[in-house]
Motif scaffolding. Structure first.
Motif, PDB file in Angstrom:
ATOM      1  N   MET A 104       3.246   5.867  -2.969  1.00  0.00           N
ATOM      2  CA  MET A 104       4.420   6.580  -3.478  1.00  0.00           C
ATOM      3  C   MET A 104       4.333   6.766  -4.991  1.00  0.00           C
ATOM      4  N   VAL A 105       3.878   5.750  -5.677  1.00  0.00           N
ATOM      5  CA  VAL A 105       3.743   5.840  -7.129  1.00  0.00           C
ATOM      6  C   VAL A 105       2.733   6.921  -7.490  1.00  0.00           C
ATOM      7  N   VAL A 106       1.606   6.937  -6.798  1.00  0.00           N
ATOM      8  CA  VAL A 106       0.578   7.943  -7.061  1.00  0.00           C
ATOM      9  C   VAL A 106       1.099   9.332  -6.720  1.00  0.00           C
ATOM     10  N   ALA A 107       1.815   9.456  -5.606  1.00  0.00           N
ATOM     11  CA  ALA A 107       2.341  10.757  -5.190  1.00  0.00           C
ATOM     12  C   ALA A 107       3.348  11.301  -6.187  1.00  0.00           C
ATOM     13  N   LEU A 123       0.829  -1.199   0.000  1.00  0.00           N
ATOM     14  CA  LEU A 123       0.000   0.000   0.000  1.00  0.00           C
ATOM     15  C   LEU A 123       0.870   1.259   0.000  1.00  0.00           C
ATOM     16  N   ALA A 124       1.939   1.246   0.789  1.00  0.00           N
ATOM     17  CA  ALA A 124       2.852   2.393   0.815  1.00  0.00           C
ATOM     18  C   ALA A 124       3.531   2.591  -0.538  1.00  0.00           C
ATOM     19  N   GLU A 125       3.914   1.499  -1.192  1.00  0.00           N
ATOM     20  CA  GLU A 125       4.536   1.601  -2.518  1.00  0.00           C
ATOM     21  C   GLU A 125       3.560   2.186  -3.533  1.00  0.00           C
ATOM     22  N   SER A 164       3.868   8.879 -11.339  1.00  0.00           N
ATOM     23  CA  SER A 164       4.371   7.955 -12.355  1.00  0.00           C
ATOM     24  C   SER A 164       3.464   6.750 -12.420  1.00  0.00           C
ATOM     25  N   ARG A 165       3.682   5.944 -13.426  1.00  0.00           N
ATOM     26  CA  ARG A 165       2.866   4.741 -13.562  1.00  0.00           C
ATOM     27  C   ARG A 165       3.348   3.669 -12.596  1.00  0.00           C
ATOM     28  N   ALA A 166       2.528   2.675 -12.395  1.00  0.00           N
ATOM     29  CA  ALA A 166       2.848   1.599 -11.464  1.00  0.00           C
ATOM     30  C   ALA A 166       4.063   0.825 -11.961  1.00  0.00           C
ATOM     31  N   PRO A 167       4.892   0.342 -11.056  1.00  0.00           N
ATOM     32  CA  PRO A 167       6.065  -0.415 -11.481  1.00  0.00           C
ATOM     33  C   PRO A 167       5.644  -1.706 -12.164  1.00  0.00           C
ATOM     34  N   GLN A 168       6.410  -2.075 -13.201  1.00  0.00           N
ATOM     35  CA  GLN A 168       6.108  -3.296 -13.919  1.00  0.00           C
ATOM     36  C   GLN A 168       6.636  -4.482 -13.140  1.00  0.00           C
ATOM     37  N   GLY A 169       6.120  -5.647 -13.498  1.00  0.00           N
ATOM     38  CA  GLY A 169       6.562  -6.863 -12.834  1.00  0.00           C
ATOM     39  C   GLY A 169       8.046  -7.088 -13.032  1.00  0.00           C
TER      40      GLY A 169
END
Length: 106
Positions: free
Chosen positions: A23-26, A18-20, A29-34
C-alpha cells in the motif's frame, strides 16, 4: 496443534505487513515511521532525570564542578538525540524563505 497456531499467526502477520508495504509503494509515499507514543517519551524523560541524580553525585564528588558539567552535558546530549529522533527536523529543519531567496533572479 500449538505449532500450527503459531505458524498461522506468523503467516497472518507477515501477510499483513506485506500488504501494508504494498500500500505504501502503491501510494508513492514513504514507509511509515516507527510508533512513538507519548508514554515512551515521558518514560525516557523520567529515566533520564532519575539517572541524573547519581550521575551528578558521582561526577561532582570525584571531579567537582568539571565532573558535574561533563555529567550534565552527557544527560543533555542523550536527551537532544532522543528529541531529534522522535521529531525529525527539530534541529535544523527547513528554513523559511526570505525575500532575498526569490526564485526569480534579476
Amino acid at each position: 496443534m500449538v505449532d500450527q497456531r503459531i505458524d498461522g499467526a506468523v503467516e497472518r502477520r507477515v501477510r499483513r505487513q506485506l500488504a501494508e508495504q504494498q500500500m505504501v509503494v502503491a501510494r508513492g509515499s514513504r514507509a511509515p515511521q516507527g510508533t512513538d507514543s507519548w508514554g515512551e517519551r515521558f518514560g525516557f524523560g523520567i529515566v533520564s532525570m532519575v539517572l541524573a541524580i547519581p550521575l551528578s553525585a558521582i561526577g561532582g564528588g570525584i571531579a567537582h564542578l568539571p565532573g558535574l558539567l561533563v555529567a550534565w552535558v552527557g544527560i543533555v546530549g542523550v536527551n537532544a538525540v532522543q528529541a531529534a529522533r522522535t521529531n525529525p527536523g527539530l534541529f535544523g529543519g527547513r528554513r523559511a524563505k526570505s525575500s532575498q531567496d526569490s526564485e526569480w533572479e534579476d
